[in-house]
Design an enzyme around this catalytic site. Structure first.
Site, PDB file in Angstrom:
ATOM      1  N   ASN A 146      -6.908   6.174   3.726  1.00  0.00           N
ATOM      2  CA  ASN A 146      -8.207   6.316   3.609  1.00  0.00           C
ATOM      3  C   ASN A 146      -8.899   7.730   3.678  1.00  0.00           C
ATOM      4  O   ASN A 146      -9.746   8.173   3.511  1.00  0.00           O
ATOM      5  CB  ASN A 146      -9.153   5.432   4.638  1.00  0.00           C
ATOM      6  CG  ASN A 146      -8.975   3.946   4.422  1.00  0.00           C
ATOM      7  OD1 ASN A 146      -8.326   3.713   3.148  1.00  0.00           O
ATOM      8  ND2 ASN A 146      -9.489   3.371   5.042  1.00  0.00           N
ATOM      9  N   ASP A 206      -0.915   2.330  -5.437  1.00  0.00           N
ATOM     10  CA  ASP A 206      -1.014   0.894  -5.662  1.00  0.00           C
ATOM     11  C   ASP A 206      -2.352   0.482  -6.225  1.00  0.00           C
ATOM     12  O   ASP A 206      -3.191   1.331  -6.155  1.00  0.00           O
ATOM     13  CB  ASP A 206      -0.801   0.104  -4.333  1.00  0.00           C
ATOM     14  CG  ASP A 206      -2.191   0.531  -3.343  1.00  0.00           C
ATOM     15  OD1 ASP A 206      -2.105   1.646  -2.917  1.00  0.00           O
ATOM     16  OD2 ASP A 206      -2.618  -0.500  -2.969  1.00  0.00           O
ATOM     17  N   HIS A 265       0.857  -1.289  -0.052  1.00  0.00           N
ATOM     18  CA  HIS A 265       0.173  -0.026   0.099  1.00  0.00           C
ATOM     19  C   HIS A 265       0.896   1.331   0.018  1.00  0.00           C
ATOM     20  O   HIS A 265       0.338   2.295  -0.236  1.00  0.00           O
ATOM     21  CB  HIS A 265      -0.859  -0.035   1.340  1.00  0.00           C
ATOM     22  CG  HIS A 265      -2.258   0.515   0.982  1.00  0.00           C
ATOM     23  ND1 HIS A 265      -2.949   0.099  -0.253  1.00  0.00           N
ATOM     24  CD2 HIS A 265      -3.430   0.736   1.797  1.00  0.00           C
ATOM     25  CE1 HIS A 265      -4.200   0.541  -0.099  1.00  0.00           C
ATOM     26  NE2 HIS A 265      -4.413   0.876   1.286  1.00  0.00           N
ATOM     27  N   ASN A 281      -9.850   3.066  -1.500  1.00  0.00           N
ATOM     28  CA  ASN A 281     -10.235   4.008  -0.510  1.00  0.00           C
ATOM     29  C   ASN A 281      -9.395   5.408  -0.389  1.00  0.00           C
ATOM     30  O   ASN A 281      -9.900   6.282  -0.350  1.00  0.00           O
ATOM     31  CB  ASN A 281     -10.243   3.556   0.885  1.00  0.00           C
ATOM     32  CG  ASN A 281     -11.055   2.368   0.933  1.00  0.00           C
ATOM     33  OD1 ASN A 281     -12.133   2.309   0.396  1.00  0.00           O
ATOM     34  ND2 ASN A 281     -11.045   1.392   1.784  1.00  0.00           N
TER      35      ASN A 281
END
Length: 181
Positions: A63, A86, A19, A107
Site C-alpha cells: 500500500n 497482481d 499479492h 492500493n
C-alpha cells in the site's frame, strides 16, 4: 535507463501469496544473473542494476509502494518505468499490458500514481477473484494447481518485460504477449 518494479509485501508470511506475484517476477529475472545489488535505505527496497536496467522490490509493503518508486525515480531518473503487479479483475494465468489509466482499486498502484503520476507501463498478472474476500484472497497462497502453472506464467511475463525494455512499445508487446487464461 528502465526501472522494472515488482510489487509485493515483505516477509516470509507473504512470500507465496497472490499479492506477491510482482516480487516473484523480479526474483525470476534476478536468476538470470549479472545484477549488482545497489540497495540503499533511501530507496526503501531491494534494488538491482545490470547495465541500464534497474529491478526493484519495494520494502514499504504494497500500500506504500509509491514511496520506494519515487525515491528510485528521483535518484536515477529512468526514462521508462514498468510496474508488475497482481490483478484481481483478470483470470488467473492471463497477462495484460497497459500504460497509465486508473488504478482499478489496486492500493499499490494508487500509491505510485499519487507520488509519480500514472505515466508508466504496467504488466498485469491475473490472479482472478476468490470467495474469501479481497484482502484474504490476495494475501493467501496460490493453490497447488496454480503453483504448477506459475513458472510458465512468470517466464512468459519475463520475456514480455525484456521485449518491452528493448522496444518501449507497449502496443506491440501487448499484441505479441497478451496471454488469455
Amino acid at each position: 535507463m528502465t526501472l522494472v518494479a515488482g510489487l509485493g509485501n515483505i516477509g516470509k508470511e507473504y512470500e507465496n501469496t497472490r499479492h506477491n506475484v510482482g516480487f516473484m517476477l523480479i526474483d525470476s529475472m534476478l536468476q538470470d544473473g549479472g545484477y549488482i545489488d545497489v540497495s540503499s535505505a533511501k530507496f526503501q527496497g531491494e534494488l538491482y542494476k545490470k547495465g541500464s536496467l534497474l529491478l526493484l522490490k519495494p520494502s514499504t509493503y504494497m500500500n506504500a509502494s509509491g514511496k520506494s518508486l519515487k525515491a528510485v525515480n528521483d535518484f536515477y531518473k529512468p526514462d521508462h518505468i514498468i510496474v508488475v503487479h497482481d490483478e484481481l479483475d483478470i483470470a488467473f494465468g492471463a497477462i495484460r499490458f497497459k500504460n497509465g489509466g486508473s488504478s482499478g482499486g489496486h492500493n499499490g498502484i494508487k500509491s505510485i500514481d499519487s507520488l509519480i503520476g500514472n505515466n508508466y507501463d504496467r504488466v498485469r498478472i491475473g490472479i482472478g477473484r476468490g470467495d474469501k474476500g479481497v484482502i484474504n484472497y490476495v494475501l493467501s497462497d496460490f493453490d497447488s494447481n496454480q503453483i504448477k502453472q506459475l513458472p510458465d506464467i512468470l517466464l512468459h511475463a519475463k520475456n514480455a518485460i525484456f521485449a518491452l525494455v528493448s522496444s518501449k512499445d507497449i502496443a506491440a508487446v501487448s499484441s505479441k504477449f497478451t496471454l488469455k487464461a
